[in-house]
Design an enzyme around this catalytic site. Structure first.
Site, PDB file in Angstrom:
ATOM      1  N   SER A 192       0.809  -1.014   0.057  1.00  0.00           N
ATOM      2  CA  SER A 192       0.069  -0.043   0.074  1.00  0.00           C
ATOM      3  C   SER A 192       0.978   1.329   0.094  1.00  0.00           C
ATOM      4  O   SER A 192       1.571   1.436  -1.045  1.00  0.00           O
ATOM      5  CB  SER A 192      -0.896  -0.130   1.097  1.00  0.00           C
ATOM      6  OG  SER A 192      -2.001   0.859   0.930  1.00  0.00           O
ATOM      7  N   GLU A 321      -8.870  -5.536  -4.352  1.00  0.00           N
ATOM      8  CA  GLU A 321      -8.466  -4.250  -3.621  1.00  0.00           C
ATOM      9  C   GLU A 321      -9.599  -3.396  -3.028  1.00  0.00           C
ATOM     10  O   GLU A 321      -9.505  -2.829  -1.933  1.00  0.00           O
ATOM     11  CB  GLU A 321      -7.404  -3.458  -4.602  1.00  0.00           C
ATOM     12  CG  GLU A 321      -6.158  -4.363  -4.952  1.00  0.00           C
ATOM     13  CD  GLU A 321      -4.851  -4.264  -4.138  1.00  0.00           C
ATOM     14  OE1 GLU A 321      -5.352  -3.886  -2.844  1.00  0.00           O
ATOM     15  OE2 GLU A 321      -3.918  -4.899  -4.502  1.00  0.00           O
ATOM     16  N   HIS A 436      -7.641  -5.657  -0.202  1.00  0.00           N
ATOM     17  CA  HIS A 436      -6.584  -4.897   0.078  1.00  0.00           C
ATOM     18  C   HIS A 436      -5.866  -5.237   1.445  1.00  0.00           C
ATOM     19  O   HIS A 436      -6.627  -5.254   2.271  1.00  0.00           O
ATOM     20  CB  HIS A 436      -6.610  -3.605   0.095  1.00  0.00           C
ATOM     21  CG  HIS A 436      -5.704  -2.549   0.113  1.00  0.00           C
ATOM     22  ND1 HIS A 436      -4.602  -2.443  -0.963  1.00  0.00           N
ATOM     23  CD2 HIS A 436      -5.272  -1.712   1.251  1.00  0.00           C
ATOM     24  CE1 HIS A 436      -3.737  -1.383  -0.548  1.00  0.00           C
ATOM     25  NE2 HIS A 436      -4.167  -1.295   0.829  1.00  0.00           N
TER      26      HIS A 436
END
Length: 535
Positions: A192, A321, A436
């Protein structure tokens, strides 16, 4: 067994012995300062080298996290004195071992506003079993890490949090041999905001020679959420302090209590918005007369012209995600009803214009057709957010690096939907797909969970991820020397005319052009417009 002692440039450290998931011992050294505490007049400034100490420093406990809100518990944690790192190693030179081991340097995610390198989420107990040295770090977050003033003479051009990462990499170069690590074989990897940080480090002129391989998980420096801007004035206005003089502004902000600074929410509540440039995050710096810039050019130009650090590169994304929306946005604000909000800010299309309305309608028609958006079709929303926040830029970056680099580029799509998918389980998401952050529990032991049973069906998924990531760190190639029952498919890098990718699922599969139809749609949207991240 006596506690291990290591002597580095700043002094002696006392660590402790821990055990990996197999019960095999390794050495743990935590809370090591890699920079001078960024307090007082050093608040918001580039990090300074660490200070020496006398005697033996206790490195058996983690140092303070950087001041922030905990990403899972939503409680205020940490301190301004937070520039610490942790080193975990299977062997020490004092054991009589001479060969140096590959170093894996982890950069945590959290949107540049939260997170740490600590073991509550990033325990080294899996990776360390593959005979590598693991380093995890803290770096300044939020306002403390990403205040950006317009006047370069003030020494706060932005990116202090990224410069912290550079300072930690310099520390590794100077000291990691003392832990049995090889300073000439350092892999930076992150997820991320950590993945975006990896990519920022690749395009920054400050990092030459500091790393040799890179892994970007679910983030790159072209993602819309990875950008901030000049923000001193807006911060002061929220603190009800009025001045047009940035020098006076800086003096004021350096004296404000940290809890008051942190209480000012500069990040929009609707964080899943690509049409808004976040006020806090990395920036393109104005050149300062007193210090080098971390980034002074648009990274798009650097990438297209091949002027980045060319190292073996592994990157990829998760199948859904966009499920992240369940963790960050209330249900009643999740649906996109005005599709002008789905137009990324870097396209610079003014809202309300004919072009904006036409582009919004194209996006709506592509994902929903003539149907009205509804939470009954939540997977469509997940796909839109997957593409708009993560995949589109990762896809483009992978292609451009493959075209401009002499080093291999490996791409993946993580599809595993299993009991170790931590963030999906925390959010209580029942829809199929990988959320995610769900791959993290296949690389790290998180203290909230129980790890995995080495004899379970899920173990193969962990073993694959560990082998791929550590093989890449060792050799610049994720593939094992020989295929076996665990890894039975050869991972092909991207070539000039083939967007190869590994589909990571219970059954492995090599494919081409992942989610290509959706990416071609966005290619048409972007092909009509010039994009830039300059303010």
């Amino acid at each position: 067994m006596a506690d291990p002692i290591v002597e580095i440039q700043q002094g002696k450290l006392r660590g402790r012995v821990d055990c990996d998931y197999r019960g095999v011992k390794f050495y743990s050294f935590q809370g090591i300062p890699y920079a001078k505490p960024p307090l007082g007049k050093l608040r918001f400034k580039a990090p300074q080298p660490p200070e020496a100490w006398s005697g033996i420093r206790d490195a058996t406990k983690e140092g303070s996290e950087c001041y922030s809100t905990h990403m899972l518990l939503n409680t205020i944690i940490g301190s301004e004195d937070c520039l610490f790192l942790n080193v975990y190693t299977p062997e020490l030179p004092s054991d009589g071992h001479q060969s140096l081991k590959p170093v894996m340097f982890w950069i945590h995610g959290g949107g540049f506003t939260t997170g740490s390198g600590n073991t509550d989420l990033y325990g080294p107990h899996y990776l360390i079993a593959e005979d590598v040295v693991v380093v995890t770090i803290n770096y300044r977050l939020g306002v403390l890490g990403f205040l950006c003033l317009d006047d370069p003479k003030l020494g706060v051009p932005g990116n202090a949090g990224l410069k912290d990462q550079v300072m930690a990499l310099k520390w590794v170069q100077k000291n990691i041999r003392d832990f049995g690590g090889d300073p000439d074989n350092v892999t930076i990897f992150g997820e991320s905001a950590g993945g975006a940080s990896v990519h920022f480090l690749m395009v920054s002129p400050m990092t030459k020679g500091l790393f040799h391989k890179a892994i970007a998980q679910s983030g790159c420096c072209l993602n819309s959420w990875a950008w901030g801007g000049v923000n001193g004035e807006i911060l002061c206005s929220r603190l009800e302090y009025s001045t047009n003089d940035e020098s006076t502004m800086l003096e004021f902000l350096q004296e404000v209590p940290v809890d008051k600074l942190h209480s000012i929410d500069l990040i929009p509540k609707d964080v899943m918005r690509v049409d808004l440039r976040r006020p806090l995050g990395p920036v393109i710096e104005k050149i300062s007369p007193d210090e080098p810039a971390f980034l002074a050019e648009d990274p798009i130009d650097i990438i297209l012209e091949g002027r980045y650090h060319k190292v073996p590169f592994l990157l990829g994304y998760l199948s859904r995600e966009g499920m992240l929306i369940e963790l960050v946005t209330p249900k009643d604000r999740q649906l996109v009803t005005d599709f002008q909000e789905a137009i990324p800010f870097n396209l610079r299309i003014p809202k309300g214009t004919v072009l904006s309305l036409e582009t919004a309608e194209k996006i709506k028609q592509y994902y929903y057709g003539d149907k009205q958006p509804s939470l009954d079709e939540i997977d469509t929303l997940y796909k839109l957010h997957t593409d708009n926040f993560f995949l589109r830029e990762l896809y483009v970056v992978a292609k451009h690096h493959a075209f401009t680099s002499s080093e291999p580029v490996y791409f993946y799509k993580f599809c595993i939907d299993g009991p170790l998918n931590m963030l999906k389980n925390i959010a209580g998401i029942k829809s199929p797909g990988a959320c995610h952050g769900d791959e993290l529990s296949y690389l790290f032991k998180a203290s909230p969970g129980d790890g995995f049973d080495p004899n379970s069906d899920e173990a193969n998924n962990v073993f694959r991820m560990l082998k791929w990531w550590t093989n890449f760190a060792k050799y610049g190639n994720p593939n094992p020397q020989q295929l076996d029952d665990v890894i039975d498919v050869h991972w092909e890098p991207i070539t000039y005319n083939k967007m190869n990718y590994m589909e990571i699922d219970y059954q492995l599969k090599m494919g081409q052009d992942p989610d290509g139809d959706r990416m071609r749609f966005w290619g048409e949207i972007y092909g009509q417009n010039k994009i830039t991240f300059k303010s």
